[in-house]
Design an enzyme around this catalytic site. Structure first.
Site, short mmCIF file in Angstrom:
data_model
loop_
_atom_site.label_atom_id
_atom_site.label_comp_id
_atom_site.label_asym_id
_atom_site.label_seq_id
_atom_site.Cartn_x
_atom_site.Cartn_y
_atom_site.Cartn_z
N SER A 1 0.83 -1.20 0.00
CA SER A 1 0.00 0.00 0.00
C SER A 1 0.87 1.25 0.00
CB SER A 1 -0.96 -0.05 1.19
OG SER A 1 -1.98 0.90 1.06
N ASP B 1 -10.56 -3.78 -4.52
CA ASP B 1 -9.72 -2.75 -3.91
C ASP B 1 -9.79 -1.48 -4.76
OD1 ASP B 1 -7.72 -1.22 -2.74
OD2 ASP B 1 -6.12 -2.68 -3.09
N HIS C 1 -8.27 -5.08 0.00
CA HIS C 1 -7.08 -4.39 0.47
C HIS C 1 -6.78 -4.83 1.91
CE1 HIS C 1 -4.24 -1.06 -0.14
NE2 HIS C 1 -4.32 -0.87 1.17
#
Length: 313
Positions: free
Chosen positions: A159, A254, A284
């Protein structure tokens, strides 16, 4: 039909049953948001691979010191992975990503250096990026003392951590400094564009991460909107040829899905041999569910296998 993997769904439901719905703390109370994530992640970090060594370090970087954690798995090791945790540049820690780092270390037979970079909003862009770039240089300069060869150091994160790793790689290349032998992203943030198809389709928060949350993270990390197009902030806008042996892992549920797809396309267009894996029924953050979901273990195994191959070249 958008359908979350049932094992992921069950694990998330159990977390909600135990702690209640995740409250909205940002942006008024980042400290509370950090504490909430620590509490939610703690059960997910139990168990997992045992390490031969797990040692906390202090990285003495120019003008500051930041924490890090070195993981050494059982058996022979090849190379070193410098890892940057996710959390929107605001939350997350060495502890929230402990099991993931152990799983990568054990699966790839590699040492992992997890870096506790400074976080926004107390330390906005480019300060976390400064830490990422300087930590990689620190690791390379001390590779032998860390048990690795300087030419076998990979760079990655999940991320926002992937954003920092790829942005830092661009900085190192621009300064003519040696870079990584491989780059790794798990559902990375590669641009500040919040109007992609995946944001429009999946940004309502039904699978966790939402568009509103990402907008706040960007506001806290890089409050100067004009700077969000700088390649160090948005690596998708940089020279894709910098990234060696990239591995991109994306999830179908996501809002950031298209960031990974666009980065894949940019890499392939630049002639970079790229490994791209997408898990259509995952969301996610799912890689933290290795104790609960087979798909998380499959994802970690794919990432670890890529590292193992990269270190074998």
């Amino acid at each position: 039909m958008l359908d979350l993997d049932p094992e992921i769904a069950a694990a998330l439901a159990e977390s909600t049953r135990r702690l209640g719905p995740s409250p909205v703390h940002l942006p008024h109370d980042p400290a509370a948001a950090r504490a909430d994530q620590e509490a939610r992640r703690a059960p997910w970090n139990l168990g997992g691979p045992r390490m031969r060594e797990r040692r906390d370090l202090a990285l003495d970087l120019p003008g500051r010191s930041i924490p890090a954690r070195l993981y050494v798995p059982e058996g022979e090791t090849r190379g070193l992975l410098v890892w940057l945790h996710g959390g929107g540049w605001v939350i997350g820690s060495l502890d929230t990503h402990d099991r993931l780092c152990r799983a990568l270390a054990a699966g790839a037979g590699t040492r992992v250096l997890s870096v506790g970079y400074r976080k926004a909003p107390e330390h906005p862009y480019p300060l976390p990026l400064d830490d990422a770039a300087d930590a990689f240089v620190w690791a390379r300069e001390r590779a032998e003392s860390l048990g690795a060869e300087p030419a076998k150091i990979a760079f990655g994160g999940d991320s926002a951590g992937a954003n920092l790793a790829f942005g830092a790689a661009l900085r190192l290349a621009a300064r003519g400094l040696p870079g990584a032998c491989a780059h790794m992203s798990i559902y990375g943030v590669f641009d500040a564009d919040l109007d992609t198809e995946s944001y429009r389709l999946l940004g309502d928060g039904r699978f966790g991460l939402d568009r509103a949350g990402m907008s706040v993270y960007w506001d806290l990390y890089c409050p100067d909107v004009a700077r969000r197009t700088e390649p160090e902030a948005a690596p998708l806008r940089g020279d894709a040829r910098v990234f060696k042996r990239p591995f991109l892992l994306a999830t179908g549920l996501d809002p950031l899905r298209d960031d990974s797809r666009k980065m894949r396309d940019a890499l392939l267009a630049a002639g970079v041999d790229t490994v791209y894996v997408e898990f259509p029924r995952a969301n996610h953050g799912f890689v933290h569910l290795g104790a609960h979901a087979a798909v998380a273990r499959e994802a970690i195994a794919a990432a670890a296998a890529h590292l193992s191959r990269a270190f074998s070249v």
